[in-house]
Each structure stands twice: as structure tokens, then as C-alpha cells.
Design a protein around this motif. Sequence first.
Motif, PDB file in Angstrom:
ATOM      1  N   PHE A 150      41.640  71.185  74.013  1.00 61.21           N
ATOM      2  CA  PHE A 150      41.450  69.769  73.766  1.00 61.21           C
ATOM      3  C   PHE A 150      42.592  68.966  74.384  1.00 61.21           C
ATOM      4  O   PHE A 150      43.757  69.356  74.278  1.00 61.21           O
ATOM      5  N   ILE A 151      42.228  67.855  75.019  1.00 60.93           N
ATOM      6  CA  ILE A 151      43.220  66.849  75.418  1.00 60.93           C
ATOM      7  C   ILE A 151      42.878  65.588  74.640  1.00 60.93           C
ATOM      8  O   ILE A 151      41.890  64.907  74.927  1.00 60.93           O
ATOM      9  N   LEU A 152      43.672  65.295  73.624  1.00 60.94           N
ATOM     10  CA  LEU A 152      43.451  64.136  72.776  1.00 60.94           C
ATOM     11  C   LEU A 152      44.304  62.971  73.281  1.00 60.94           C
ATOM     12  O   LEU A 152      45.479  63.164  73.594  1.00 60.94           O
ATOM     13  N   ILE A 153      43.721  61.796  73.342  1.00 64.58           N
ATOM     14  CA  ILE A 153      44.407  60.634  73.902  1.00 64.58           C
ATOM     15  C   ILE A 153      44.329  59.480  72.903  1.00 64.58           C
ATOM     16  O   ILE A 153      43.255  59.187  72.367  1.00 64.58           O
ATOM     17  N   CYS A 154      45.464  58.862  72.631  1.00 63.28           N
ATOM     18  CA  CYS A 154      45.465  57.735  71.697  1.00 63.28           C
ATOM     19  C   CYS A 154      46.648  56.812  71.998  1.00 63.28           C
ATOM     20  O   CYS A 154      47.583  57.186  72.704  1.00 63.28           O
ATOM     21  N   ASN A 155      46.584  55.620  71.420  1.00 67.38           N
ATOM     22  CA  ASN A 155      47.702  54.681  71.508  1.00 67.38           C
ATOM     23  C   ASN A 155      48.652  54.846  70.327  1.00 67.38           C
ATOM     24  O   ASN A 155      49.861  54.687  70.465  1.00 67.38           O
ATOM     25  N   TYR A 156      48.095  55.159  69.147  1.00 65.31           N
ATOM     26  CA  TYR A 156      48.889  55.190  67.914  1.00 65.31           C
ATOM     27  C   TYR A 156      48.765  56.566  67.258  1.00 65.31           C
ATOM     28  O   TYR A 156      47.789  56.847  66.551  1.00 65.31           O
ATOM     29  N   VAL A 157      49.759  57.410  67.480  1.00 65.29           N
ATOM     30  CA  VAL A 157      49.715  58.767  66.930  1.00 65.29           C
ATOM     31  C   VAL A 157      49.785  58.746  65.409  1.00 65.29           C
ATOM     32  O   VAL A 157      49.333  59.685  64.741  1.00 65.29           O
ATOM     33  N   SER A 158      50.312  57.690  64.821  1.00 66.25           N
ATOM     34  CA  SER A 158      50.425  57.598  63.364  1.00 66.25           C
ATOM     35  C   SER A 158      49.065  57.514  62.688  1.00 66.25           C
ATOM     36  O   SER A 158      48.961  57.730  61.477  1.00 66.25           O
ATOM     37  N   ARG A 159      48.008  57.224  63.432  1.00 66.54           N
ATOM     38  CA  ARG A 159      46.667  57.122  62.857  1.00 66.54           C
ATOM     39  C   ARG A 159      45.930  58.461  62.843  1.00 66.54           C
ATOM     40  O   ARG A 159      44.789  58.531  62.392  1.00 66.54           O
ATOM     41  N   LEU A 160      46.556  59.494  63.360  1.00 62.18           N
ATOM     42  CA  LEU A 160      45.939  60.820  63.350  1.00 62.18           C
ATOM     43  C   LEU A 160      46.401  61.589  62.122  1.00 62.18           C
ATOM     44  O   LEU A 160      47.536  61.445  61.671  1.00 62.18           O
ATOM     45  N   ILE A 161      45.524  62.439  61.608  1.00 62.04           N
ATOM     46  CA  ILE A 161      45.901  63.240  60.445  1.00 62.04           C
ATOM     47  C   ILE A 161      46.877  64.335  60.894  1.00 62.04           C
ATOM     48  O   ILE A 161      46.759  64.873  62.003  1.00 62.04           O
ATOM     49  N   PRO A 162      47.861  64.684  60.065  1.00 60.25           N
ATOM     50  CA  PRO A 162      48.879  65.677  60.448  1.00 60.25           C
ATOM     51  C   PRO A 162      48.315  67.018  60.927  1.00 60.25           C
ATOM     52  O   PRO A 162      48.868  67.600  61.872  1.00 60.25           O
ATOM     53  N   PRO A 163      47.234  67.566  60.334  1.00 61.87           N
ATOM     54  CA  PRO A 163      46.725  68.858  60.821  1.00 61.87           C
ATOM     55  C   PRO A 163      46.263  68.835  62.273  1.00 61.87           C
ATOM     56  O   PRO A 163      46.339  69.859  62.960  1.00 61.87           O
ATOM     57  N   VAL A 164      45.790  67.678  62.753  1.00 59.05           N
ATOM     58  CA  VAL A 164      45.398  67.568  64.162  1.00 59.05           C
ATOM     59  C   VAL A 164      46.641  67.502  65.053  1.00 59.05           C
ATOM     60  O   VAL A 164      46.745  68.200  66.064  1.00 59.05           O
ATOM     61  N   VAL A 165      47.597  66.665  64.651  1.00 59.64           N
ATOM     62  CA  VAL A 165      48.819  66.498  65.445  1.00 59.64           C
ATOM     63  C   VAL A 165      49.581  67.821  65.574  1.00 59.64           C
ATOM     64  O   VAL A 165      50.085  68.168  66.648  1.00 59.64           O
ATOM     65  N   SER A 166      49.635  68.589  64.492  1.00 62.41           N
ATOM     66  CA  SER A 166      50.425  69.825  64.490  1.00 62.41           C
ATOM     67  C   SER A 166      49.837  70.908  65.383  1.00 62.41           C
ATOM     68  O   SER A 166      50.531  71.863  65.734  1.00 62.41           O
TER      69      SER A 166
END
Length: 333
Positions: A150-166
Motif C-alpha cells: 500500500f502507498i497511502l497518501i494524505c495531507n494530515y497524518v493526525s487523521r489516520l488511526i494509529p494501527p494504520v500509521v504503525s
Amino acid sequence: MSEPMEIDSTKNKGLTWTEKYRPKTLDDIAHQEEVVTMLKGALKGRDLPHLLFYGPPGTGKTSTALAFCHQLFNKNIFHDRVLDLNASDERGISVVRQKVQAFSKKTLGSSKEDVLKLKIIILDEVDAMTREAQSAMRRVIEDYSKTTRFILICNYVSRLIPPVVSRCAKFRFKSLPREIQLQRLRSICEAESFLMRKGELELVMKYSEGDLRRAVCMLQSLAPILKNENITSRDCYLNGSSDETLISNVCDSISVSDVPQIIEITKSITKSCSGVSFIRRCFQKMLDDDIINDENIAIMGKLVATCEKRILDGCDLENNLLDFLLTLRETLH
């Protein structure tokens, strides 16, 4: 976003300029050395993790992902190996179940851990997805990691849930320096056979607020007018497109305006410019004019941040602008 490129204008006729001048290879990506170095290593066969690209709009996040995939897969297999989705269009859990999961289940005839045997899903504006959709996507990332990246693209990483970011390697895309943006806009002007003075290009950059994609779109919309050799008409059009008069009038009169006047001002703003752009430029204008001072800057900063977040989250634009202006009047009264 990229260095100047040779482009066949006949071949690309009919494309928007953002697509026509989008970087085609990783070497065309400018000012994002860290992620480019990592992706070039993946092209040579090194391990490719799930990726999270975040940062200001117009800095090359989507272009980098697409350039990498085009270099990784030849055009004969590109559409079988790459799924490119915009999560802001389909933000619910159904897109994860129907499209992302279905694509992840596709087999390629081999499970060998070779980057060329992988599928890649580019999910743009993933911060617009609901939390339920993000949770479902997290399970898909786990279940199909042997065959899909997966290549996830966003402007605001704070809006992603921690399990996805990790589960992703994070790369922050930096704002593009002024000179790189100027160079890019000049190269497009030359390719399209019309000239702009340095001051005109700087106006376009100012109005686009650091978003190079937005600047290129603005350049394309201005091109028919700017090909006019009449300097006065060019200046009038450029300065008229900035809404500077409206912003100046608001800053000068807001403290003495009554509620009906502020409602009318709000309607004028929604017709002529974007809400977030107006709030930011109004704040900057008041700073420059010393209307905002040490006594009220904390209140004003919180007001701007709150209204901007509401608008970006999809709340009603007119109501938020009205709240901004009414609170501004009370603060400055």
C-alpha cells in the motif's frame, strides 16, 4: 515537484497541465531526496514496505507514487499490478471491501518475495476515509502483505488511526522552495509559448499558497488572458483575481460592521474565493497591518485554526465563515 522536462505537446494535447507536466520518473521529482532514495533502492530489488506519504498539498506525493509504479512495471502489466483510488470520492467501508480487498486477492502466479511480483494499491487522500473504513483497511494490509503493498497518501497524518500509521514507513513531503516553484512555472510557460514576468509568476505563487499543483492550474486558466501583450490588462486581471480588495475591506471595516453587513460579506466571500484561503490571507493581512497584536494573537490563532479545521472536515463553509467574522468582530471591538 519536478525539474524541467521535454514534452511532446502534440501527444499530450487535451490533457490538463497538471497531468501534462506531471513528473514521469523519480529523477524528475525535486526536493524530496529521502523518499526518492528509498524508492530507487526498491527499483533495484530491495525490500519495499507499505508507505505513507504526508505533507502539504501540491508537493509531489501522488506524482512520486505514480512515477515509481510506472518505473517498476512496464505499460503492459501496469494496470494489472497498480490500483489507484481517491479515498475522498469513496470514503466508506464499501470501497475497502469491494475494490481494495478484491484487488488484493488477485493472484499473480507466484508468491515469491520479489518486488516485481507485488501488486501496489495507491490510496490518495486517505485522511478523508471514515475510521471504520481505515480499520477495515488495516486488516487488508495485514492479510495480504505477502502479495500487496500500500502507498497511502494524505495531507494530515493526525487523521489516520494509529494501527494504520504503525504499519507504514512514513515520509513527510516538504514544501517546495520558492526557486523550484518559479523554475517549474517558467518551464511550463516556455513549453506553452507564452511569457510571464517574474512579478507575475510570484503573484501566481502567492495566490496558490505553496501548492504547486494549484499554481499550475491557475497558470492554465490565466494563459489565454496572459498571452495578451497589453501590460495594463494583464496587471488588472492578475490583481483582480487575488481578491485583495475584498480582504482589505474586511480587515478595515469588520470591527464596526453590524450583523446584516457581515452576513452580506460572508456571501461575497463564498462566491469569490475558497474559505480556507480567505481565512489564512485575512489573518496574514491583519498581522501585516498590526490589527492583530500581542494581546489578541492567541485568541485569533485559535479562531483561525478552529474554523480552518471545520472547513477541511467538510462542515458548512458559509456558517464557518460567518462564525469566523462574528468572532473576529467581537475580538477587535
